[in-house]
Design an enzyme around this catalytic site. Structure first.
Site, PDB file in Angstrom:
ATOM      1  N   HIS A  17       0.829  -1.220   0.013  1.00  0.00           N
ATOM      2  CA  HIS A  17      -0.010   0.120  -0.032  1.00  0.00           C
ATOM      3  C   HIS A  17       0.975   1.249  -0.013  1.00  0.00           C
ATOM      4  CE1 HIS A  17       0.657  -0.525   4.218  1.00  0.00           C
ATOM      5  NE2 HIS A  17       0.195   0.686   4.523  1.00  0.00           N
ATOM      6  N   HIS A  28       1.381   3.926   1.745  1.00  0.00           N
ATOM      7  CA  HIS A  28       1.967   4.728   3.017  1.00  0.00           C
ATOM      8  C   HIS A  28       3.528   4.861   2.971  1.00  0.00           C
ATOM      9  CE1 HIS A  28      -1.881   4.189   5.678  1.00  0.00           C
ATOM     10  NE2 HIS A  28      -2.084   5.255   4.999  1.00  0.00           N
ATOM     11  N   ASP A  65       5.617   4.914   4.883  1.00  0.00           N
ATOM     12  CA  ASP A  65       6.479   3.856   5.917  1.00  0.00           C
ATOM     13  C   ASP A  65       6.542   2.548   5.041  1.00  0.00           C
ATOM     14  OD1 ASP A  65       3.715   3.674   6.866  1.00  0.00           O
ATOM     15  OD2 ASP A  65       4.383   1.946   8.056  1.00  0.00           O
ATOM     16  N   HIS A  66       5.878   2.540   3.863  1.00  0.00           N
ATOM     17  CA  HIS A  66       6.055   1.199   3.091  1.00  0.00           C
ATOM     18  C   HIS A  66       6.641   1.530   1.733  1.00  0.00           C
ATOM     19  CE1 HIS A  66       3.636  -1.093   5.737  1.00  0.00           C
ATOM     20  NE2 HIS A  66       3.420   0.106   6.281  1.00  0.00           N
ATOM     21  N   HIS A  79      -7.405  -0.537   5.613  1.00  0.00           N
ATOM     22  CA  HIS A  79      -6.477   0.440   6.006  1.00  0.00           C
ATOM     23  C   HIS A  79      -6.256   1.301   4.996  1.00  0.00           C
ATOM     24  CE1 HIS A  79      -2.715   1.659   8.054  1.00  0.00           C
ATOM     25  NE2 HIS A  79      -2.455   1.310   7.011  1.00  0.00           N
ATOM     26  N   ASP A 138      -0.147  -4.003   6.659  1.00  0.00           N
ATOM     27  CA  ASP A 138      -0.938  -3.396   7.598  1.00  0.00           C
ATOM     28  C   ASP A 138      -2.454  -3.589   7.485  1.00  0.00           C
ATOM     29  OD1 ASP A 138       1.522  -2.013   8.041  1.00  0.00           O
ATOM     30  OD2 ASP A 138       0.716  -0.115   7.785  1.00  0.00           O
ATOM     31  N   HIS A 188       4.052  -4.152  11.321  1.00  0.00           N
ATOM     32  CA  HIS A 188       4.601  -3.396  12.441  1.00  0.00           C
ATOM     33  C   HIS A 188       4.534  -4.285  13.982  1.00  0.00           C
ATOM     34  CE1 HIS A 188       4.212   0.589  10.719  1.00  0.00           C
ATOM     35  NE2 HIS A 188       3.092  -0.108  10.010  1.00  0.00           N
TER      36      HIS A 188
END
Ligand code: ZN
Ligand code: FE
Length: 256
Positions: free
Chosen positions: A57, A59, A61-62, A115, A134, A172
């Site tokens: 996805h 985001h 942090d990905h 998410h 996530d 996470h």
């Protein structure tokens, strides 16, 4: 067929990076690209050259290290069509049910909106592996940023339908907080009580709780257990739909 190898490592504040390596073809996929130097260090530890990124996805942090890793390795980035515009360097898009080969291992894409609207998980049915990022955490699920609870419930049901022995890597390390919350809605579940104690010991020793399995999550993760009579009784929602019970659990976790 030689077994796939996995290198899973913590990075950023609480992310996991995962490398998946096929010893027959020497292909290596990074599941997402959370942090350039941590991913590179993990690859160098194993002597692997990264050939692919499987993006789950959009985001930051990905996907933050997508372009840096692409420049370094000349790798190919696969990701969800629904989020292609937000995934730097994407080469190939996939949708629900897409399949492709990683070496001789089939990879099946499962769309899991919730998410984010286009979040996908990567399932390797023969290797019995799931990269859930996530969508599904150990004892938790992703926050609902882009889709309503009913969509996330449906997404989680797709994952719960996979074989119990499927090994699940997630995005996470939230597991201890998730366990504490889970006990508030499922306080009499003996497997959850035992798992909470194990998780406390694991974290106290500085170790991580990844991976998990579908079977273990079905027994202990409240976000997969909206149909459970004990949880429904705690919530006073004996006659509600599964979607409504799930939404209430998610709402309580958001305020926990
Ligand atoms: Zn995310
Ligand atoms: Fe994340």
């Amino acid at each position: 067929m030689e077994a796939l190898q996995i290198e899973c490592f913590p990075c950023r504040s609480d992310n996991f990076g995962v490398l998946l390596h096929d010893p027959e073809t020497l292909l290596t996929a990074s599941i997402d690209a959370p942090e350039e130097l941590a991913v590179v260090a993990a690859a160098e530890r194993r002597g692997w050259k990264i050939s692919h990124i499987f993006t789950t996805h959009h985001h930051p942090d990905h996907v933050e290290a997508n372009l840096a890793l692409k420049e370094r390795y000349g790798l190919s980035i696969i990701g969800p069509a629904a989020e292609a515009k937000k995934i730097p360097g994407i080469d190939r898009t996939v949708t629900d049910g897409s399949t492709f080969l990683f070496g001789s291992n089939p990879v099946k894409v499962i769309e899991t909106p919730g998410h984010t609207a286009g979040h996908v998980c990567y399932h390797l049915p023969e290797a019995k592996l799931l990269f859930a990022a996530d969508t599904l955490f150990a004892l938790g699920c992703g926050r609902l940023f882009e889709r309503p609870a009913a969509d996330m419930w449906a997404s989680l049901q797709k994952l719960a339908a996979l074989p119990d022995e499927t090994v699940v890597y997630f995005g996470h390390e939230y597991t201890l907080a998730n366990a504490r919350f889970a006990l508030t809605v499922d306080p009499d579940n003996p497997r959850l009580l035992a798992r909470h104690a194990e998780i406390e010991a694991t974290r106290a020793a500085g170790r991580f709780t990844v991976p998990t399995t579908i079977g273990l999550e079905k027994e202990t993760n409240p976000f997969l257990r909206a149909g459970d009579p004990g949880i429904r009784a705690v919530l006073g929602m004996e006659d509600a739909t599964n979607e409504a019970v799930f939404a209430e659990i998610r709402r309580r976790k958001d305020h926990f």
